[in-house]
Design a protein around this motif. Sequence first.
Motif: not given
Lengths: 307, 392
Positions: A37, A63-65, A74, A78-79, A86, B22-23, B64, B66-68, B70-73, B199-201, B203, B207
């Motif tokens: 998970e 979670p899926v982006l 890429v 970013g993720i 964090q 942050k990114v 990149a 966008i993806a960052a 999406a993690t909230g930063v 994006i958070d495991p 929750n 998306h």
Amino acid sequence: MAIKDMPREELLLPGNAACPGCPASVALRVILKALGENTVLTIPACCTAVIQSLYPKTSFKIPVLNMAFETAAVSASGIKAGLRMQGKDDVNVVAWAGDGGTYDIGLQALSGALERGTDFIYICYNNEMYSNTGVQRSGATPYGASTTTSWSGKTEHRKDLMGIVRAHNIPYAATACVAYPEDLYNKVKKAMSMRGPKFIEILAPCPPGWHFDMSKTIEVGRNAVQAGAWALYEVENGKTTFNGPSKAILEKKVPLKPIEDWIRDQGRFKQLFKPKRDEARIAELQAQMERDWDKYRRIVAGECAEL
Amino acid sequence: METIINTANGIAAKAVQMARPKVVAAYPITPQTVVVEAIAKHVETGELDAEFICVESEHSAMAATIAASATGVRTFTATSSHGLLLMHEMVHWAALARLPVVMVNVNRTVGPGWNIWADNNDSMSQRDTGWMQVHCASNQEVFDSIIQAYKLAEDGRVQLPIMVNYDGFILSHTSMPVDIPSQAEIDAFLPERVPCWSIDPKNPVSHGNLVPPEYYMEHRASMQNAHMAAKELFPKLANEWKEKFGIYHGGLIEDYKLDGAEYVIVTLGTLGAEAKVSVDELRKAGHKVGLARIRMFRPFPAEEILRIAKGRKSLVVIDRNISPGYEGVTFTETKSVLYGNSNVPVYGYIAGLGGRDVTYKHIIDIAMEAVNGKASPDVTKWWGLKENEVIS
């Protein structure tokens, strides 16, 4: 890891929108059991974008982006950066893309992420064509196979993607096949234990794209590996090891089979047999398979750096 | 408040450092490169606690980011011209994903032939992506707009990406003094981002998955509402900035000597800075000309344009861009606001494409065409064209 010992919990939920016999859904079940998970998946345009089902529902319990076609790798960069900043560096960041999104449109982004050393796992489920858009030729489509953009059979061999990936000198790269779920599971687990970019390519025989019966996905995958048309191996810090039936073929304990054994039951190769047998094209496919194995043997023997 | 002297690129990098993203993911392109170089250095020296993702293309820079995001930063990228155009797919993506990405775009002409100098065709071609767009006329405005952009984009009522534009070389490589508030003051104005989703495991939400026709229009309508909210919020932020730091560049539009003006020049970017000199000269000569410099191009300040048009003899729109086959983009936008609401004539001029110099004297000449009743409302007029070199 035996199938019976894998986690029972399904992170790809039932009721998803995969076709009957879909290899991607089989592979997703297995890889998500290994990943668990604490995972984020990013997927570009590919069959899985449909398999996950329509907004506002989802068939994923992680979670899926969703991202654009050429951005799987890429997006993972970013993720990973966002999560790491964090303090969530423990999350498995996985890019999951088809062969179109990997061999072709996403190759640049993949190369960039591998070169940058992004700490992620890139998994390509390779059904050897653009299935989601209705079976068009990709860089992964084998010679001779019919698609809707190579009607009479592709005239070029597939790209050596693993060779390209390996040239980036990443810690781990492996091939797998949906017919060997234990092998796939173990390879994902091994990838998870390493830092840096990891790459796994899964052969995913697609019933409607390859034109075989939807009950035969596993059988077709198994035949590919046993015939030698697909090799199972892993490259760990530059060292190449062959696994399962591929090990016996490499060591010549089991002879390469005629490629016909694998292609005969697939409708995408029927033009090689009807209206009459096309000896030249069958021989070319066979010759390419033998060239591949010669190269594998030279790599394992240390005579050749490139895969 | 500290005063520093630097180019707009250096100032942009300073503003980003103080906004504490942050990114940052970016790719070099002239004339934006200095922004990326400076931020990379800030990250390496630890002056900015962020990850710098050195991507292999602008398309990947936006992906990149966008993806960052999406993690909230908080995130940042910068680009220009061809880089912006390569991003185009992801520029749309950022907006529809409703991510408050802040991007600097240094306005540069699109090739071929290769041309690194200023015009607005790059950002104008992104008009319909859903991004907010601010256009700056000084290095001070670049600094202030970047900080304000984060606050606006991240507001719960907005949640949209924003492009801070400034003209290549004219600002990007020109040093000016800029007043910089302290880090504590910036932090108080711009607290850490509080994402609406991430994006958070813990929750597990998907998306951006397949949205059927019965849902898609509502996504677009929500985005439109967010733009309308931004249109109300941006002038308030500008006022807050004025109260705190005593610096003000106008709200959605900067008014300049509009009191008693019979003719109003409408433009954006550094043409607006140059036009102030022209207005000063015209006023000295007794001509009642004022200036409306559009700061926020999207959302478009329609009500403000109406307010400015009211009671004038004419509006003179100068575009450093063209929508080929039609006319200057700001000219079109301005007329569309007035349709059915005002009978004030609007005259359109194309000037300064490909970085061709537009001086205050040129703008005086343009304005005088309206003053002397020689301007035509029917066709866009090209200013400073070498007619003998144009193929007809």
